[in-house]
Scaffold this active site. Structure first.
Site, short mmCIF file in Angstrom:
data_model
loop_
_atom_site.label_atom_id
_atom_site.label_comp_id
_atom_site.label_asym_id
_atom_site.label_seq_id
_atom_site.Cartn_x
_atom_site.Cartn_y
_atom_site.Cartn_z
N VAL A 1 0.86 -1.18 0.00
CA VAL A 1 0.00 0.00 0.00
C VAL A 1 0.90 1.23 0.00
O VAL A 1 1.73 1.40 0.89
CB VAL A 1 -0.92 0.03 1.23
CG1 VAL A 1 -1.80 1.28 1.21
CG2 VAL A 1 -1.78 -1.23 1.31
N ASP B 1 1.08 4.95 0.64
CA ASP B 1 0.39 6.06 1.32
C ASP B 1 1.17 7.33 1.01
O ASP B 1 2.08 7.72 1.74
CB ASP B 1 0.35 5.78 2.82
CG ASP B 1 -0.42 6.85 3.59
OD1 ASP B 1 -1.05 7.71 2.95
OD2 ASP B 1 -0.39 6.82 4.84
N PHE C 1 3.58 -1.73 3.52
CA PHE C 1 3.06 -0.38 3.59
C PHE C 1 4.21 0.60 3.39
O PHE C 1 5.14 0.65 4.20
CB PHE C 1 2.38 -0.12 4.93
CG PHE C 1 1.22 -1.04 5.19
CD1 PHE C 1 -0.07 -0.65 4.88
CD2 PHE C 1 1.42 -2.31 5.70
CE1 PHE C 1 -1.15 -1.49 5.09
CE2 PHE C 1 0.35 -3.17 5.91
CZ PHE C 1 -0.94 -2.77 5.61
N LYS C 2 4.12 1.37 2.30
CA LYS C 2 5.10 2.42 2.06
C LYS C 2 4.49 3.73 2.54
O LYS C 2 3.58 4.27 1.92
CB LYS C 2 5.44 2.50 0.58
CG LYS C 2 6.50 3.56 0.25
CD LYS C 2 6.68 3.69 -1.26
CE LYS C 2 7.71 4.76 -1.59
NZ LYS C 2 7.77 5.03 -3.05
N ILE C 3 5.01 4.22 3.65
CA ILE C 3 4.45 5.41 4.29
C ILE C 3 5.33 6.61 3.97
O ILE C 3 6.49 6.68 4.39
CB ILE C 3 4.34 5.21 5.82
CG1 ILE C 3 3.56 3.93 6.14
CG2 ILE C 3 3.68 6.43 6.45
CD1 ILE C 3 2.13 3.91 5.64
#
Length: 303
Positions: free
Chosen positions: A136, A138, A164-166
């Site tokens: 994901v 973000d 998750f790539k924040i």
């Protein structure tokens, strides 16, 4: 180190001077990124200029890249699209050609067409049915809010949502909250945005980073030292690369990796399609002045 850890840079998309895609250059980009010591790579992301290429070029770049990589490193294929049906088809195409995972932003188009929380969940769920791990993304570019409870729900209820790539503002705080709330369901919390907040994100629990392909071999040292528990060495390594990272993040964007790859003989042209302007000569020279002392692989790879 976890399964999803280390440095997974984004491959630039090389163009010829006439604006056509340089597919042979793409193969050289991949070879260089392998030699940079990457743990995996990502193609067709925002730093690959995915918003400036046609669907047919996207298809060919996926197939050329995965075939040429030939399993040497895992490859993430970015599949973001406002239409769920198209995102699903892109995921299936990536899986069919050997991608290790896909990355996608929530559904959006322009400034006003944005998926709701439920629509975003449904799109990720439908892509998950393809049966390939999903990262994901973000990112502020989408303009879609992805609160921690929604991300945790995705991780727990959609089997393939694992990473998750924040890269939103205050990324470290969000990473910390996400890991605390999601526990073991958060298999790959990643840092993004050219590693401009990498050290804080590692301290918050990030296990990996997705940077550009400019100096991933040098940024990798920060991650490796941190994973080994040597915070002093990680801090020193980060201080060493930060001026270059800052210049890339604030002045150059995705044009930086291309400039470095031209300088190092990896690709022939740093052409970017209109309306993207070329780097100002002064900005380009400042970039090279900052990365030369680091002696990155990219500057010697093709020379």
């Amino acid at each position: 180190m976890t399964k999803y850890s280390g440095i997974w840079p984004v491959a630039p998309t090389p163009f010829n001077e006439d604006g056509t895609v340089d597919y042979e250059g793409m193969k050289r980009v991949i070879d260089c990124m392998v030699d940079q010591g990457s743990d995996g790579i990502c193609i067709l992301a925002n730093f690959s200029e995915q918003f400036l290429i046609t669907d047919e070029e996207r298809r060919l770049l996926t197939e050329v890249s995965l075939k040429h990589m030939a399993g040497r490193l895992p490859v993430i294929v970015t599949i973001s699209h406002y239409a769920t049906q198209i995102a699903v088809a892109r995921a299936q195409h990536a899986k069919d050609h050997g991608a290790a995972m896909v990355m996608m932003m929530p559904p959006y188009h322009g400034a006003l067409l944005k998926g709701s929380a439920e629509q975003s969940f449904e799109q990720f769920a439908q892509v998950g049915e393809v049966g390939i791990p999903i990262m994901v993304q973000d990112a502020p570019l989408s303009g879609v809010d992805l609160p921690v409870p929604l991300l945790v729900r995705m991780a727990r209820e959609i089997e393939e949502v694992r990473l998750f790539k924040i890269e939103c503002p205050q990324a470290a705080a969000k990473l910390r909250d996400l890991i605390a709330a999601g526990g073991d369901a958060i298999e790959g919390p990643f840092d993004g945005e050219e590693a401009i907040t990498l050290l804080a994100d590692l301290e918050a629990g990030a296990t990996g980073a997705m940077t550009s392909a400019m100096i991933p071999d040098q940024i990798k040292l920060v991650i490796d030292h941190f994973a080994a528990g040597d915070i002093r060495a990680a801090t020193d390594a980060y201080a060493r690369v930060l001026p270059a990272v800052n210049h890339e993040n604030r002045q150059c964007g995705f044009r930086s990796a291309k400039a470095a790859m031209v300088e190092g003989g990896v690709i022939r042209s740093e052409f970017c399609r209109h309306p993207i302007a070329p780097l100002h000569p002064q900005t380009r020279e400042s970039l090279l002045r900052l990365i030369r002392p680091l002696e990155p692989v990219v500057l010697s790879w093709g020379n």
